[in-house]
Motif scaffolding. Structure first.
Motif, PDB file in Angstrom:
ATOM      1  N   ARG A  59       8.685   3.316  -7.388  1.00 53.87           N
ATOM      2  CA  ARG A  59       7.726   2.760  -8.325  1.00 53.87           C
ATOM      3  C   ARG A  59       8.238   1.498  -9.023  1.00 53.87           C
ATOM      4  O   ARG A  59       7.795   1.175 -10.135  1.00 53.87           O
ATOM      5  CB  ARG A  59       7.295   3.812  -9.349  1.00 53.87           C
ATOM      6  CG  ARG A  59       6.706   5.057  -8.702  1.00 53.87           C
ATOM      7  CD  ARG A  59       6.402   6.126  -9.733  1.00 53.87           C
ATOM      8  NE  ARG A  59       5.132   5.891 -10.389  1.00 53.87           N
ATOM      9  CZ  ARG A  59       3.957   6.273  -9.903  1.00 53.87           C
ATOM     10  NH1 ARG A  59       3.890   6.875  -8.727  1.00 53.87           N
ATOM     11  NH2 ARG A  59       2.850   6.038 -10.581  1.00 53.87           N
ATOM     12  N   LYS A  60       9.183   0.814  -8.387  1.00 50.86           N
ATOM     13  CA  LYS A  60       9.699  -0.432  -8.931  1.00 50.86           C
ATOM     14  C   LYS A  60       9.535  -1.547  -7.903  1.00 50.86           C
ATOM     15  O   LYS A  60       9.220  -1.301  -6.747  1.00 50.86           O
ATOM     16  CB  LYS A  60      11.189  -0.281  -9.264  1.00 50.86           C
ATOM     17  CG  LYS A  60      11.498   0.760 -10.307  1.00 50.86           C
ATOM     18  CD  LYS A  60      11.147   0.261 -11.682  1.00 50.86           C
ATOM     19  CE  LYS A  60      11.658   1.208 -12.746  1.00 50.86           C
ATOM     20  NZ  LYS A  60      11.321   0.735 -14.097  1.00 50.86           N
ATOM     21  N   GLU A  61       9.774  -2.785  -8.363  1.00 47.84           N
ATOM     22  CA  GLU A  61       9.682  -3.907  -7.440  1.00 47.84           C
ATOM     23  C   GLU A  61      10.945  -4.018  -6.598  1.00 47.84           C
ATOM     24  O   GLU A  61      12.020  -3.548  -6.996  1.00 47.84           O
ATOM     25  CB  GLU A  61       9.455  -5.221  -8.218  1.00 47.84           C
ATOM     26  CG  GLU A  61      10.669  -5.764  -8.954  1.00 47.84           C
ATOM     27  CD  GLU A  61      10.827  -5.176 -10.333  1.00 47.84           C
ATOM     28  OE1 GLU A  61      10.278  -4.098 -10.623  1.00 47.84           O
ATOM     29  OE2 GLU A  61      11.529  -5.833 -11.132  1.00 47.84           O
ATOM     30  N   GLN A  78       0.841  -1.190   0.000  1.00 47.90           N
ATOM     31  CA  GLN A  78       0.000   0.000   0.000  1.00 47.90           C
ATOM     32  C   GLN A  78       0.878   1.242   0.000  1.00 47.90           C
ATOM     33  O   GLN A  78       2.061   1.178   0.374  1.00 47.90           O
ATOM     34  CB  GLN A  78      -0.954  -0.062   1.192  1.00 47.90           C
ATOM     35  CG  GLN A  78      -1.935  -1.228   1.052  1.00 47.90           C
ATOM     36  CD  GLN A  78      -2.951  -1.307   2.156  1.00 47.90           C
ATOM     37  OE1 GLN A  78      -2.594  -1.430   3.316  1.00 47.90           O
ATOM     38  NE2 GLN A  78      -4.218  -1.263   1.795  1.00 47.90           N
ATOM     39  N   PRO A  79       0.329   2.358  -0.423  1.00 52.06           N
ATOM     40  CA  PRO A  79       1.148   3.575  -0.579  1.00 52.06           C
ATOM     41  C   PRO A  79       1.939   3.910   0.673  1.00 52.06           C
ATOM     42  O   PRO A  79       1.391   3.988   1.777  1.00 52.06           O
ATOM     43  CB  PRO A  79       0.088   4.646  -0.881  1.00 52.06           C
ATOM     44  CG  PRO A  79      -1.041   3.899  -1.514  1.00 52.06           C
ATOM     45  CD  PRO A  79      -1.071   2.574  -0.827  1.00 52.06           C
ATOM     46  N   GLY A  80       3.244   4.074   0.504  1.00 53.26           N
ATOM     47  CA  GLY A  80       4.112   4.462   1.607  1.00 53.26           C
ATOM     48  C   GLY A  80       4.402   3.376   2.612  1.00 53.26           C
ATOM     49  O   GLY A  80       5.025   3.638   3.638  1.00 53.26           O
ATOM     50  N   GLY A  84      10.548  -5.048   6.495  1.00 54.57           N
ATOM     51  CA  GLY A  84      10.507  -3.768   7.160  1.00 54.57           C
ATOM     52  C   GLY A  84       9.920  -2.725   6.224  1.00 54.57           C
ATOM     53  O   GLY A  84       9.759  -2.957   5.013  1.00 54.57           O
ATOM     54  N   ALA A  85       9.620  -1.569   6.789  1.00 54.03           N
ATOM     55  CA  ALA A  85       9.011  -0.500   5.992  1.00 54.03           C
ATOM     56  C   ALA A  85      10.022   0.222   5.122  1.00 54.03           C
ATOM     57  O   ALA A  85       9.639   1.000   4.257  1.00 54.03           O
ATOM     58  CB  ALA A  85       8.292   0.487   6.907  1.00 54.03           C
ATOM     59  N   GLY A  86      11.317  -0.035   5.356  1.00 56.39           N
ATOM     60  CA  GLY A  86      12.329   0.527   4.485  1.00 56.39           C
ATOM     61  C   GLY A  86      13.040   1.731   5.070  1.00 56.39           C
ATOM     62  O   GLY A  86      12.473   2.487   5.858  1.00 56.39           O
ATOM     63  N   THR A  87      14.298   1.874   4.683  1.00 51.79           N
ATOM     64  CA  THR A  87      15.108   3.039   5.025  1.00 51.79           C
ATOM     65  C   THR A  87      15.461   3.745   3.731  1.00 51.79           C
ATOM     66  O   THR A  87      16.034   3.127   2.827  1.00 51.79           O
ATOM     67  CB  THR A  87      16.403   2.615   5.754  1.00 51.79           C
ATOM     68  OG1 THR A  87      16.059   1.991   6.989  1.00 51.79           O
ATOM     69  CG2 THR A  87      17.293   3.825   6.017  1.00 51.79           C
ATOM     70  N   ASP A 127      14.624   2.219  10.819  1.00 50.39           N
ATOM     71  CA  ASP A 127      14.616   3.666  10.828  1.00 50.39           C
ATOM     72  C   ASP A 127      14.253   4.110   9.418  1.00 50.39           C
ATOM     73  O   ASP A 127      14.948   3.764   8.465  1.00 50.39           O
ATOM     74  CB  ASP A 127      16.012   4.180  11.202  1.00 50.39           C
ATOM     75  CG  ASP A 127      16.098   5.700  11.256  1.00 50.39           C
ATOM     76  OD1 ASP A 127      17.074   6.207  11.817  1.00 50.39           O
ATOM     77  OD2 ASP A 127      15.179   6.374  10.736  1.00 50.39           O
ATOM     78  N   PRO A 128      13.154   4.852   9.262  1.00 49.71           N
ATOM     79  CA  PRO A 128      12.727   5.203   7.901  1.00 49.71           C
ATOM     80  C   PRO A 128      13.642   6.185   7.199  1.00 49.71           C
ATOM     81  O   PRO A 128      13.598   6.317   5.972  1.00 49.71           O
ATOM     82  CB  PRO A 128      11.338   5.804   8.115  1.00 49.71           C
ATOM     83  CG  PRO A 128      11.367   6.311   9.514  1.00 49.71           C
ATOM     84  CD  PRO A 128      12.242   5.367  10.279  1.00 49.71           C
ATOM     85  N   GLY A 129      14.504   6.877   7.979  1.00 49.32           N
ATOM     86  CA  GLY A 129      15.346   7.905   7.386  1.00 49.32           C
ATOM     87  C   GLY A 129      14.514   9.161   7.127  1.00 49.32           C
ATOM     88  O   GLY A 129      13.563   9.431   7.863  1.00 49.32           O
TER      89      GLY A 129
END
Lengths: 115, 107
Positions: B41-43, A38-40, B98-101, B7-9
């Motif tokens: 916008r990529k995988e 989902q977005p973000g 994780g949600a990504g950094t 930590d998302p940065g």
């Protein structure tokens, strides 16, 4: 690795309709998965697509909403049923290569917008 | 508690700098660990697996600390092309992301 394609790459749909996303792999793979991003946010596993049997769904996802087919070892479909704007997301299929020690490779994703 | 926390940065660094960030995971029974890279916008694409002894792939070094349940990624001599979101991934019976950094390398 594997070459994975998805169709459609993107779509804009009206609420209440359904969309079927296709995932094609260039080689036979045992494990195929469907994710939502989902977005973000990060990726959330929807289900494992099992060849020849019903998919295994994660908590919060049900077959009526996300029916999955896996007719063979190179192809799977995910249907998003009775869509609402909350289903707007990127849907990704992934595959795990035999002997790949849990490593998964992802398709390019399908960007879905529900109006 | 989330299964994987990062930590998302964003980490904004100049070209040539070193940048490092961690991720923590909650399931002590996790077996496999990875860093994936995701461009806008990529995988996600596999960057590297993380082994118990730590491992290096060019300018990238990954470390695993099972006792403290964290994984780290270090990027040396940052390039503009390293700008991306880095996803920490932990495997037990499934992959947990994780949600990504977010890392932005500036000229």
């Amino acid at each position: 690795s594997a070459v994975i394609s998805q169709k459609p790459s993107r779509d804009i749909c009206q609420r209440g309709t359904s969309l079927t996303i296709q995932c094609q792999v260039d080689s036979q793979v045992t494990m195929m998965f469907w994710y939502r991003q989902q977005p973000g946010q990060s990726l959330t596993l929807i289900a494992t697509a099992n060849q020849g049997s019903e998919a295994t769904y994660e908590s919060g996802f049900v077959i009526d909403k996300f029916p999955i087919s896996r007719p063979n070892l190179t192809f799977s479909t995910l249907t998003v049923s009775n869509m609402s704007p909350e289903d707007s997301s990127i849907y990704l299929c992934s595959v795990e290569i035999a002997g790949g020690r849990d490593t998964q490779y992802f398709g390019p994703g399908t960007r879905l917008t529900v109006l | 508690r989330k299964e994987v926390e990062q930590d998302p940065g964003p980490f904004n660094v100049p070209e040539g700098a070193t940048v490092a960030f961690n991720c923590t995971y909650s399931n002590s029974a996790s077996q496999s660990f990875f860093w994936y890279r995701q461009d806008c916008r990529k995988e996600p694409k596999l960057l590297m697996s993380v082994y118990s002894s730590g491992n290096e792939d060019g300018r990238f070094t990954a470390q695993l600390n099972r006792a403290s349940q964290y994984i780290s990624l270090l990027i040396r001599d940052s390039k503009l092309s390293d700008s991306a979101t880095y996803l920490c991934v932990v495997a037990d019976y499934k992959l947990s992301f994780g949600a990504g950094t977010t890392v932005t390398v500036r000229a």
